[in-house]
Design a protein around this motif. Sequence first.
Motif, PDB file in Angstrom:
ATOM      1  N   MET A 159     -34.083  -6.878 -12.955  1.00  0.00           N
ATOM      2  CA  MET A 159     -33.739  -6.337 -14.269  1.00  0.00           C
ATOM      3  C   MET A 159     -34.456  -7.156 -15.324  1.00  0.00           C
ATOM      4  O   MET A 159     -34.319  -8.371 -15.389  1.00  0.00           O
ATOM      5  N   SER A 160     -35.251  -6.518 -16.163  1.00  0.00           N
ATOM      6  CA  SER A 160     -36.227  -7.238 -16.965  1.00  0.00           C
ATOM      7  C   SER A 160     -35.680  -7.823 -18.247  1.00  0.00           C
ATOM      8  O   SER A 160     -36.189  -8.830 -18.738  1.00  0.00           O
ATOM      9  N   ASP A 161     -34.660  -7.210 -18.864  1.00  0.00           N
ATOM     10  CA  ASP A 161     -34.130  -7.715 -20.128  1.00  0.00           C
ATOM     11  C   ASP A 161     -33.170  -8.853 -19.859  1.00  0.00           C
ATOM     12  O   ASP A 161     -32.047  -8.644 -19.448  1.00  0.00           O
ATOM     13  N   THR A 162     -33.618 -10.086 -20.079  1.00  0.00           N
ATOM     14  CA  THR A 162     -32.730 -11.232 -19.899  1.00  0.00           C
ATOM     15  C   THR A 162     -31.853 -11.396 -21.116  1.00  0.00           C
ATOM     16  O   THR A 162     -32.188 -10.922 -22.210  1.00  0.00           O
ATOM     17  N   PRO A 163     -30.699 -12.084 -20.975  1.00  0.00           N
ATOM     18  CA  PRO A 163     -29.852 -12.337 -22.133  1.00  0.00           C
ATOM     19  C   PRO A 163     -30.598 -13.047 -23.246  1.00  0.00           C
ATOM     20  O   PRO A 163     -30.414 -12.746 -24.426  1.00  0.00           O
ATOM     21  N   SER A 164     -31.490 -13.978 -22.891  1.00  0.00           N
ATOM     22  CA  SER A 164     -32.227 -14.707 -23.924  1.00  0.00           C
ATOM     23  C   SER A 164     -33.162 -13.778 -24.674  1.00  0.00           C
ATOM     24  O   SER A 164     -33.291 -13.843 -25.899  1.00  0.00           O
ATOM     25  N   ASN A 165     -33.853 -12.854 -23.924  1.00  0.00           N
ATOM     26  CA  ASN A 165     -34.741 -11.905 -24.589  1.00  0.00           C
ATOM     27  C   ASN A 165     -33.976 -11.001 -25.531  1.00  0.00           C
ATOM     28  O   ASN A 165     -34.435 -10.670 -26.627  1.00  0.00           O
ATOM     29  N   LEU A 166     -32.777 -10.556 -25.091  1.00  0.00           N
ATOM     30  CA  LEU A 166     -31.975  -9.687 -25.940  1.00  0.00           C
ATOM     31  C   LEU A 166     -31.522 -10.420 -27.190  1.00  0.00           C
ATOM     32  O   LEU A 166     -31.492  -9.865 -28.279  1.00  0.00           O
ATOM     33  N   GLY A 167     -31.174 -11.700 -27.026  1.00  0.00           N
ATOM     34  CA  GLY A 167     -30.788 -12.480 -28.200  1.00  0.00           C
ATOM     35  C   GLY A 167     -31.932 -12.585 -29.184  1.00  0.00           C
ATOM     36  O   GLY A 167     -31.752 -12.449 -30.393  1.00  0.00           O
ATOM     37  N   ASP A 174     -26.453  -8.463 -14.143  1.00  0.00           N
ATOM     38  CA  ASP A 174     -27.761  -9.007 -13.767  1.00  0.00           C
ATOM     39  C   ASP A 174     -27.644  -9.946 -12.565  1.00  0.00           C
ATOM     40  O   ASP A 174     -28.482  -9.920 -11.659  1.00  0.00           O
ATOM     41  N   TYR A 175     -26.615 -10.768 -12.572  1.00  0.00           N
ATOM     42  CA  TYR A 175     -26.417 -11.708 -11.460  1.00  0.00           C
ATOM     43  C   TYR A 175     -26.200 -10.949 -10.151  1.00  0.00           C
ATOM     44  O   TYR A 175     -26.801 -11.272  -9.123  1.00  0.00           O
ATOM     45  N   LEU A 176     -25.326  -9.945 -10.166  1.00  0.00           N
ATOM     46  CA  LEU A 176     -25.031  -9.185  -8.955  1.00  0.00           C
ATOM     47  C   LEU A 176     -26.266  -8.456  -8.433  1.00  0.00           C
ATOM     48  O   LEU A 176     -26.506  -8.405  -7.221  1.00  0.00           O
ATOM     49  N   ALA A 177     -27.059  -7.901  -9.353  1.00  0.00           N
ATOM     50  CA  ALA A 177     -28.257  -7.175  -8.931  1.00  0.00           C
ATOM     51  C   ALA A 177     -29.294  -8.119  -8.325  1.00  0.00           C
ATOM     52  O   ALA A 177     -29.899  -7.826  -7.284  1.00  0.00           O
ATOM     53  N   LYS A 178     -29.464  -9.281  -8.957  1.00  0.00           N
ATOM     54  CA  LYS A 178     -30.507 -10.208  -8.520  1.00  0.00           C
ATOM     55  C   LYS A 178     -30.084 -11.027  -7.313  1.00  0.00           C
ATOM     56  O   LYS A 178     -30.834 -11.163  -6.330  1.00  0.00           O
ATOM     57  N   GLU A 179     -28.893 -11.596  -7.368  1.00  0.00           N
ATOM     58  CA  GLU A 179     -28.472 -12.542  -6.333  1.00  0.00           C
ATOM     59  C   GLU A 179     -27.762 -11.875  -5.155  1.00  0.00           C
ATOM     60  O   GLU A 179     -27.807 -12.386  -4.044  1.00  0.00           O
ATOM     61  N   TYR A 225     -26.718   0.688 -19.540  1.00  0.00           N
ATOM     62  CA  TYR A 225     -27.608  -0.406 -19.128  1.00  0.00           C
ATOM     63  C   TYR A 225     -28.113  -0.187 -17.706  1.00  0.00           C
ATOM     64  O   TYR A 225     -29.319  -0.311 -17.425  1.00  0.00           O
ATOM     65  N   LEU A 226     -27.202   0.147 -16.799  1.00  0.00           N
ATOM     66  CA  LEU A 226     -27.592   0.372 -15.409  1.00  0.00           C
ATOM     67  C   LEU A 226     -28.575   1.536 -15.285  1.00  0.00           C
ATOM     68  O   LEU A 226     -29.573   1.444 -14.563  1.00  0.00           O
ATOM     69  N   LYS A 227     -28.321   2.618 -16.004  1.00  0.00           N
ATOM     70  CA  LYS A 227     -29.221   3.769 -15.951  1.00  0.00           C
ATOM     71  C   LYS A 227     -30.591   3.416 -16.526  1.00  0.00           C
ATOM     72  O   LYS A 227     -31.620   3.904 -16.038  1.00  0.00           O
ATOM     73  N   SER A 228     -30.600   2.536 -17.552  1.00  0.00           N
ATOM     74  CA  SER A 228     -31.893   2.115 -18.116  1.00  0.00           C
ATOM     75  C   SER A 228     -32.705   1.302 -17.115  1.00  0.00           C
ATOM     76  O   SER A 228     -33.923   1.176 -17.250  1.00  0.00           O
ATOM     77  N   LYS A 229     -32.030   0.746 -16.092  1.00  0.00           N
ATOM     78  CA  LYS A 229     -32.692  -0.026 -15.044  1.00  0.00           C
ATOM     79  C   LYS A 229     -32.954   0.815 -13.800  1.00  0.00           C
ATOM     80  O   LYS A 229     -33.327   0.279 -12.754  1.00  0.00           O
ATOM     81  N   GLY A 230     -32.744   2.123 -13.898  1.00  0.00           N
ATOM     82  CA  GLY A 230     -33.083   3.013 -12.805  1.00  0.00           C
ATOM     83  C   GLY A 230     -31.964   3.322 -11.832  1.00  0.00           C
ATOM     84  O   GLY A 230     -32.208   3.946 -10.797  1.00  0.00           O
ATOM     85  N   VAL A 231     -30.739   2.904 -12.114  1.00  0.00           N
ATOM     86  CA  VAL A 231     -29.615   3.207 -11.233  1.00  0.00           C
ATOM     87  C   VAL A 231     -29.220   4.676 -11.411  1.00  0.00           C
ATOM     88  O   VAL A 231     -29.025   5.147 -12.541  1.00  0.00           O
ATOM     89  N   ALA A 232     -29.086   5.399 -10.311  1.00  0.00           N
ATOM     90  CA  ALA A 232     -28.735   6.819 -10.359  1.00  0.00           C
ATOM     91  C   ALA A 232     -27.266   6.995 -10.725  1.00  0.00           C
ATOM     92  O   ALA A 232     -26.420   6.149 -10.399  1.00  0.00           O
ATOM     93  N   GLU A 233     -26.968   8.109 -11.377  1.00  0.00           N
ATOM     94  CA  GLU A 233     -25.588   8.393 -11.759  1.00  0.00           C
ATOM     95  C   GLU A 233     -24.675   8.453 -10.537  1.00  0.00           C
ATOM     96  O   GLU A 233     -23.511   8.041 -10.590  1.00  0.00           O
TER      97      GLU A 233
END
Length: 447
Positions: A1-9, A172-177, A203-211
């Motif tokens: 997932m490309s948008d990190t919390p720091s980038n969003l901040g 993000d943690y669950l998806a990555k780790e 957010y999940l749909k923006s990352k490609g997760v299907a409904e």
Amino acid sequence: MSDTPSNLGRRRLGLLGAALATTAGLRGFPAIIGSARAQGAPAGAPIKIGVLHSLSGTMAISETTLKDVMLMLVEEQNKKGGVLGRKLEAVVVDPASNWPLFAEKARQLISQDKVAASFGCWTSVSRKSVLPVFEELNSILFYPVQYEGEESSKNVFYTGAAPNQQAVPAVDYLAKEEGVQRWVLAGTDYVYPRTTNRILEAYLKSKGVAESDILINYTPFGHSDWQNIVSQIKQFGSSGKKTAVVSTINGDANVPFYKELGNQGIKSTDIPVVAFSVGEEELAGLDTAPLVGHLAAWNYFMSVDDPSNKAFIEKWQAFTRNPRRVTNDPMEAHYIGFNMWVQAVEKAGTTHADPVIDAMIGVSAPNLSGSTSTMMPNHHITKPVLIGEIQNNGQFNIVSQTPTIVAQEWSPYLEGSRDLIADWRKPMSCGNFNVRTGKCGGASSTN
């Protein structure tokens, strides 16, 4: 997932800069505060502090501790000489997990008891109930619990987490780790879970997760029969894709929920649960053996290894005369907010609301993780995000910690919110400034 919390901040800070460019004459951080003493109680009279937490009903399991920690903080400050040379006096009321009663008790604290500020609420529905009262009577509320965002009031300081300071980093943690691909968004049926899940679904749909890979479920406060719902979660997780539960279940409904997970043999290695409203206080009432390895996302855990935290725990257990009494995240939020309020009152030279509100922006106070939190112009504080695994002893093993994150009061993932920011510095003084139109009042919300 490309948008990190720091980038969003950083993105939100960029929007803030764009908004400030449209507002002539706005310079400096924080705003200049007048030093005039304001109307209030006579010199030497105690300064009253409102404590607005449920001591009975479904939310008492979580809120009683917050009342106790406020009493401790007041006692500690009085040992230091009080504020402005005056003692503090806590005025405690019990809204009894009754949302309309919260508004009545808030009005009582402000109009009858003449409190200088109040610390209280847990659920968003209780905060929404009292909000018009604090705005009408121009008083200050410190709100210490994670919430859904989509709000910024002049009269509220949000010391709990916004979604980008808890919910989004947890996903993000669950998806990555953990490699999670299917998501159960399970919550109590009220404002916070519904809005948070709306943000997470987008957010999940923006990352490609299907409904079809997102299951959303709501239950009433105090829900106790979880057999069918847990069976549904178990079935949803049997597709072959790694599945997780993102839980915004609040209050005492967590006890039978986790018990039913154990009854149906759902282990953290099969379907991990990450909770946003389960901390050390809630775990103290549970058999934690079946829960080992499940997760929670907060901005503080009692297990943080830092001298400031150890000193706080020692004071807390001495105050409560209970060496087993636990601490939790909303307690830290009250600790930070209270110390910020003390600083702002001393800075303003008065307890009067308007000078204190202005003085709050830019104030920094230590957190209990060894760093500091700062009150930003959107009336939210900066926070790190911690992910913890439940242990047998009811504590959390911290498995992840982010750098400090600036709160997004308006979600960049929701239509109608992504162009909004809040900035309560003069001359903007707006809770929902639209950076595209350059106007205040960009959405139907507090401003």
